[in-house]
Design an enzyme around this catalytic site. Structure first.
Site, PDB file in Angstrom:
ATOM      1  N   CYS A   1      81.217  54.331 -24.135  1.00  0.00           N
ATOM      2  CA  CYS A   1      82.523  53.857 -24.607  1.00  0.00           C
ATOM      3  C   CYS A   1      82.625  52.332 -24.635  1.00  0.00           C
ATOM      4  O   CYS A   1      83.548  51.781 -25.224  1.00  0.00           O
ATOM      5  CB  CYS A   1      83.640  54.452 -23.751  1.00  0.00           C
ATOM      6  SG  CYS A   1      83.471  56.241 -23.559  1.00  0.00           S
TER       7      CYS A   1
ATOM      8  N   HIS B   1      89.618  50.704 -24.852  1.00  0.00           N
ATOM      9  CA  HIS B   1      89.016  51.993 -25.195  1.00  0.00           C
ATOM     10  C   HIS B   1      90.065  53.076 -25.024  1.00  0.00           C
ATOM     11  O   HIS B   1      90.790  53.118 -24.028  1.00  0.00           O
ATOM     12  CB  HIS B   1      87.818  52.249 -24.283  1.00  0.00           C
ATOM     13  CG  HIS B   1      87.370  53.666 -24.250  1.00  0.00           C
ATOM     14  ND1 HIS B   1      87.113  54.386 -25.395  1.00  0.00           N
ATOM     15  CD2 HIS B   1      87.144  54.511 -23.216  1.00  0.00           C
ATOM     16  CE1 HIS B   1      86.741  55.611 -25.064  1.00  0.00           C
ATOM     17  NE2 HIS B   1      86.758  55.720 -23.741  1.00  0.00           N
TER      18      HIS B   1
ATOM     19  N   ASN C   1      89.692  60.712 -27.961  1.00  0.00           N
ATOM     20  CA  ASN C   1      88.728  59.771 -27.394  1.00  0.00           C
ATOM     21  C   ASN C   1      87.441  59.868 -28.203  1.00  0.00           C
ATOM     22  O   ASN C   1      86.782  60.904 -28.205  1.00  0.00           O
ATOM     23  CB  ASN C   1      88.502  60.138 -25.922  1.00  0.00           C
ATOM     24  CG  ASN C   1      87.435  59.294 -25.245  1.00  0.00           C
ATOM     25  OD1 ASN C   1      86.623  58.640 -25.888  1.00  0.00           O
ATOM     26  ND2 ASN C   1      87.421  59.330 -23.915  1.00  0.00           N
TER      27      ASN C   1
END
Length: 334
Positions: free
Chosen positions: A124, A259, A290
Site C-alpha cells: 500500500c 492510503h 482498499n
C-alpha cells in the site's frame, strides 16, 4: 591509482507531477454481496470500514489492463509524447505473472519502448515509493520523464470467507506522469519499513506450498487491531515528519490523501495531524474500497475531479501496509 575522469549524470533541479489518470474495476460490488460467507452485515462493514461499495474487475480484466487505461489518460493529459517517457515504474502486489514485469508490458502498450521498466512491491506504500524513485531518477539525469502507476487486481487474492480483510479490497489503477519542473513539486520522501511486524498483514501462504498441495491458493490476511494501531499512531508521526521535511505547515495544505485503508483510520489521522477544516480529505474508500498501491492515485484523481480548484495546491500523501512499509511526501497537485 589514476583513471580517466568518470562522467556522472545530472538532471534538473526540480520535478513535479504533470498529470494523473485512473481506472476502476468495471463491477460495483455492494456489501450485501459479500456478507454471507463471512456471516456479517452491511451495517457492520459500514461501521467498521466506511465502505458502502467497492469496485472489482471482471474475470478477464487483468491488472495490466487497468494500468494501461489509467496510463493512457495520464499521458494524454500530460501533453508529453509517450516516446519521451524513459522510466516506467509499477507498484503492484497482484500481478499474477511473476515475469515479465507488468511495467515492461505496459511500457510497450503505451508507446514508451524502450523505457526502463520494472515492478515494485511495497504494497500500500508502493505508489509513494514510486514517486520517490521517479523524482530521484529524473533529478539524477537517469530519466527525463517517468510514468508511475499503482495497479491492483486484489480480487484475485481474496478469500470470500476471510473476515479480516476480504471485504475491504477492490481493483483499480492510478497513474501519473512526472517530469522536470521550474519549481519544487515533490518534497523529500519519508519512508521505511518494520519487517518485525511482517505477520500483521500479508499473504497466508507461498506459491510453493500451493504447488505442493500443502496450502490453498495464497490470499491476503491481516491482524486488524495490530494494523489499525500501527497505522493511526505510528503513521501519524511519519506524516508529521513528512510535513517537517517539506517545510509545510498543516494549514498550508490543500489536501490530505492517505492510503484508503479504512475510513476510521483516515478520520483518526486527520485528528492526530490537527488538520484545519480548509484541508480537503480524500475518502475514496467509500465507493472504491482498499486498492493497495492504487489507492492514493485513485483518491487523488477523484478529489481533483470533484474539486478542480485544488489543482496547484499542496497535498500530503502517505501510504502504509503489508510488510509494514510506509512512505509519505508532500506534492503539488497536477
Amino acid at each position: 591509482m589514476t583513471h580517466p575522469t568518470l562522467q556522472q549524470s545530472h538532471g534538473p533541479q526540480y520535478t513535479r507531477i504533470l498529470s494523473i489518470g485512473a481506472a476502476r474495476g468495471d463491477l460495483v460490488v455492494p456489501n450485501d454481496d459479500l456478507v454471507g460467507p463471512i456471516n456479517s452485515s452491511d451495517e457492520w462493514i459500514r461501521q467498521r470500514t466506511g465502505i458502502i461499495t467497492r469496485t472489482r474487475a471482471s474475470h478477464d480484466i487483468l491488472a495490466v489492463d487497468l494500468a494501461t487505461e489509467a496510463s493512457k489518460e495520464a499521458i494524454a493529459k500530460s501533453g508529453v509524447d509517450p516516446s519521451l517517457i524513459d522510466a516506467v515504474i509499477v507498484a503492484t502486489i497482484s500481478n499474477v505473472q511473476q515475469t515479465p514485469s507488468l511495467a515492461a508490458v505496459l511500457a510497450d502498450r503505451v508507446g514508451s519502448n524502450p523505457a526502463a521498466a520494472y515492478d515494485m512491491n511495497a504494497a500500500c506504500a508502493g505508489y509513494t515509493y514510486g514517486i520517490a524513485q521517479a523524482d530521484a531518477l529524473i533529478r539524477a539525469g537517469v530519466a527525463h520523464y517517468a510514468l508511475v502507476v499503482g495497479a491492483e487486481k486484489l480480487s484475485d487474492v481474496v478469500d470470500p470467507t476471510d473476515r479480516t480483510i476480504s471485504f475491504l479490497l477492490g481493483d483499480g489503477a492510478g497513474a501519473v506522469v512526472i517530469g522536470p519542473s521550474e519549481y519544487p513539486g515533490i518534497s523529500k520522501t519519508v519512508w521505511g519499513s518494520d519487517g518485525s511486524k511482517a505477520d500483521a498483514v500479508g499473504m497466508n501462504g507461498t506459491l510453493t506450498e500451493f504447488r505442493d498441495g500443502e496450502k490453498e491458493w495464497p490470499t491476503l490476511r491481516q491482524e486488524g487491531q495490530t494494523v489499525f494501531r500501527w497505522a493511526v499512531w505510528e503513521m501519524a508521526k511519519v506524516a508529521k515528519r513528512a510535513l517537517d521535511e517539506a517545510g509545510v505547515a498543516p494549514d498550508q495544505l490543500a489536501a490530505f490523501i492517505p492510503h484508503q485503508a479504512n475510513m476510521r483510520i483516515v478520520d483518526e489521522f486527520a485528528k492526530q495531524l490537527k488538520l484545519p477544516e480548509t484541508v480537503a480529505i480524500a475518502r475514496d474508500i467509500e465507493t472504491t474500497g482498499n486498492t493497495s498501491a492504487a489507492s492514493i492515485p485513485l483518491a487523488t484523481h477523484r478529489l481533483l475531479q470533484e474539486r478542480p480548484e485544488l489543482s496547484g495546491g499542496l497535498a500530503l500523501q502517505i501510504g502504509f501496509g503489508a510488510g509494514l512499509v510506509f512512505g509519505a511526501q508532500v506534492v503539488v497537485l497536477p
